[in-house]
Design an enzyme around this catalytic site. Sequence first.
Site, PDB file in Angstrom:
ATOM      1  N   ASP A 290      31.969  23.354  25.941  1.00  0.00           N
ATOM      2  CA  ASP A 290      32.129  23.480  27.198  1.00  0.00           C
ATOM      3  C   ASP A 290      33.034  22.946  28.162  1.00  0.00           C
ATOM      4  O   ASP A 290      32.795  21.722  28.041  1.00  0.00           O
ATOM      5  CB  ASP A 290      30.432  23.560  27.960  1.00  0.00           C
ATOM      6  CG  ASP A 290      30.376  23.831  29.004  1.00  0.00           C
ATOM      7  OD1 ASP A 290      31.157  24.901  29.604  1.00  0.00           O
ATOM      8  OD2 ASP A 290      29.137  24.227  29.622  1.00  0.00           O
ATOM      9  N   HIS A 291      33.341  23.683  29.366  1.00  0.00           N
ATOM     10  CA  HIS A 291      34.453  22.438  29.822  1.00  0.00           C
ATOM     11  C   HIS A 291      33.116  21.745  30.860  1.00  0.00           C
ATOM     12  O   HIS A 291      32.934  21.872  31.772  1.00  0.00           O
ATOM     13  CB  HIS A 291      35.193  23.672  31.102  1.00  0.00           C
ATOM     14  CG  HIS A 291      36.309  23.971  30.550  1.00  0.00           C
ATOM     15  ND1 HIS A 291      36.075  26.105  30.328  1.00  0.00           N
ATOM     16  CD2 HIS A 291      36.853  24.225  29.323  1.00  0.00           C
ATOM     17  CE1 HIS A 291      37.227  25.923  29.513  1.00  0.00           C
ATOM     18  NE2 HIS A 291      37.543  25.047  29.095  1.00  0.00           N
ATOM     19  N   TYR A 464      30.932  25.005  33.904  1.00  0.00           N
ATOM     20  CA  TYR A 464      30.063  27.096  34.060  1.00  0.00           C
ATOM     21  C   TYR A 464      30.973  27.709  32.530  1.00  0.00           C
ATOM     22  O   TYR A 464      30.646  28.768  32.472  1.00  0.00           O
ATOM     23  CB  TYR A 464      30.225  28.420  34.319  1.00  0.00           C
ATOM     24  CG  TYR A 464      29.613  27.182  36.156  1.00  0.00           C
ATOM     25  CD1 TYR A 464      28.802  26.555  36.178  1.00  0.00           C
ATOM     26  CD2 TYR A 464      30.811  27.257  37.755  1.00  0.00           C
ATOM     27  CE1 TYR A 464      28.303  25.283  36.860  1.00  0.00           C
ATOM     28  CE2 TYR A 464      29.831  26.547  37.986  1.00  0.00           C
ATOM     29  CZ  TYR A 464      28.997  25.616  38.314  1.00  0.00           C
ATOM     30  OH  TYR A 464      28.639  24.720  39.071  1.00  0.00           O
ATOM     31  N   HIS A 465      31.528  26.944  31.087  1.00  0.00           N
ATOM     32  CA  HIS A 465      31.999  27.771  30.190  1.00  0.00           C
ATOM     33  C   HIS A 465      31.326  27.907  28.960  1.00  0.00           C
ATOM     34  O   HIS A 465      31.865  27.554  28.167  1.00  0.00           O
ATOM     35  CB  HIS A 465      33.351  27.701  30.404  1.00  0.00           C
ATOM     36  CG  HIS A 465      33.480  27.622  31.881  1.00  0.00           C
ATOM     37  ND1 HIS A 465      35.314  26.906  32.330  1.00  0.00           N
ATOM     38  CD2 HIS A 465      33.632  29.073  32.658  1.00  0.00           C
ATOM     39  CE1 HIS A 465      35.127  27.787  33.419  1.00  0.00           C
ATOM     40  NE2 HIS A 465      34.940  29.183  33.585  1.00  0.00           N
ATOM     41  N   PRO A 466      30.335  28.184  28.322  1.00  0.00           N
ATOM     42  CA  PRO A 466      29.693  27.523  27.836  1.00  0.00           C
ATOM     43  C   PRO A 466      30.022  29.202  26.367  1.00  0.00           C
ATOM     44  O   PRO A 466      29.956  30.137  26.566  1.00  0.00           O
ATOM     45  CB  PRO A 466      28.399  27.974  27.798  1.00  0.00           C
ATOM     46  CG  PRO A 466      28.194  28.335  28.698  1.00  0.00           C
ATOM     47  CD  PRO A 466      29.306  28.527  29.511  1.00  0.00           C
TER      48      PRO A 466
END
Length: 534
Positions: A290-291, A464-466
């Site tokens: 994730d980011h 919010y990028h899993p």
Amino acid sequence: MYDYIVVGGGSGGSVVASRLSENPDHTVCLLEAGGPDKSILIHVPLGMAAMLPRKINNWAFETVPQKGLNGRKGYQPRGKTLGGSSSINAMLYVRGHKWDYDHWASLGNEGWSYDDVLPLFKKAENNERGGDDFHGSGGPLNVADLRSPMGINNTFLEAARQLQLPMNDDFNGATQEGVGYYQTTQKNGERWSAAKGYLTPNLDRQNLDVITKAPATKIIIEGKRAVGIQFKHNGKIKEIRARKEIILAGGAFATPQLLLLSGIGAAKDIQPHGIEVVHELPGVGENLQDHIDYVSAYRSPSKETMGISLGGAVDIFKAIGQWRKERTGMLTSTAAETGAFLKSDPNLEIPDYQLHFVIGMLDDHARKTNLGYGFSCHACVLRPKSRGTVKLNSANPSDAPRIDPNFLDHEDDVQVLLKGVKEMERILRAPAFEGIRGKALYEMDLDSDEAIIEMLRNRADTVYHPVGSCKMGTDEMAVVDPQLKVRGLEGLRIADASIMPTLIGGNTNAPTIMIGEKAAEMISTDAQQQLEMA
């Protein structure tokens, strides 16, 4: 009985269900755990500000305590409605870098290079600027420039120019590096989610059934073949079966959770919960990426920002009328309207961190509110080296999955984030912001790397990028092969962000839609070949 069952109506599942049902000979059922996408908060772009911090069309998950974040739990909002997270996100249309997809191919994933996936991005896209070598025209996913960008964005761009940073008017074109405006997944001033683009126009198809509020509870396996899905609907456990294939598209959290609940994964992750091991597959729930992201926020006297005040309430009231009449104004904002892809070291081949400039004060995912006007900026690490997991908390499908991103576990992530935040602060403290920049919500000592790193560990979290928890590949930890088929099983594929072997350098919604397009093409090709062989 259906030919295909798609589990999850988000960015991947909406695409797969729509594309497969284009063939009238295919019968398709789409199961979505959330409700229909009827809420006005979904369709008014700025409605995301109400959904992001709350359980409104949002699973609002939490992580386990993060060692790299000084023991804090992270927040993981995920869409709980048709369209999935594309119905609650910031609508930024970003594909990542050419390097990302060529890297996937270099890992043994044939057919996933940039040259392979670019036609799929273009097939999905209707870019209002028109089609060209990099963009599509006529696709279901509308991509537009912002209708009513806030004036504070020009200050951000001018500050970047003052620092001699490169400008870029298309992050998805020939070059990603630079500073500029984001394009958005909007149409006529409304959110254009994957559901809006792919499902809504096709809900009257006789061969497509969409069932909402229907969380899947188990994949039914007979021998080594997936044959059906057990799900809960209207308080009852129901079952449907698939003649051809089941496609999982629940996302990086729900897809590995469903596999583990169904006995598919590593025995050590399944048996402690009293679940029988049906198929040993050690990579399920591993490789989570994730980011990791840090937000700086400043108060501002400028009314070219958003704020909470009596005047701000009047502005919102006026904006409601403007949106209802013209579909323009403040309510069409994505909040993050401009940004950048930059390098922490000039010798790098590609950008390694990203900025999102926000036209209001953002504090703890908008879960904390601050009176007054202001602006914020995110800095995130594009290709983190830290790896986490998604596992079960219990055998109860209604329980949230156990999410452990393992943020800032790798020292390289710490250093990239440190450099990105320092450059972000240089921009926010450039002469262009003089007279506009007020007091910081959280003061930072830029002369001390140790103090900055401590601030990062105290305040950083996801942007919010899993992805990656059911990775694609050819090694023993791969969950799916390059055809997205679950290894060792028949009739089961995955078409969501969980299949990404590595996190792409950018926002993940557009790439997930591309994955849905590619999955649908591969499934349709296989079906046609089987028909010809029959």
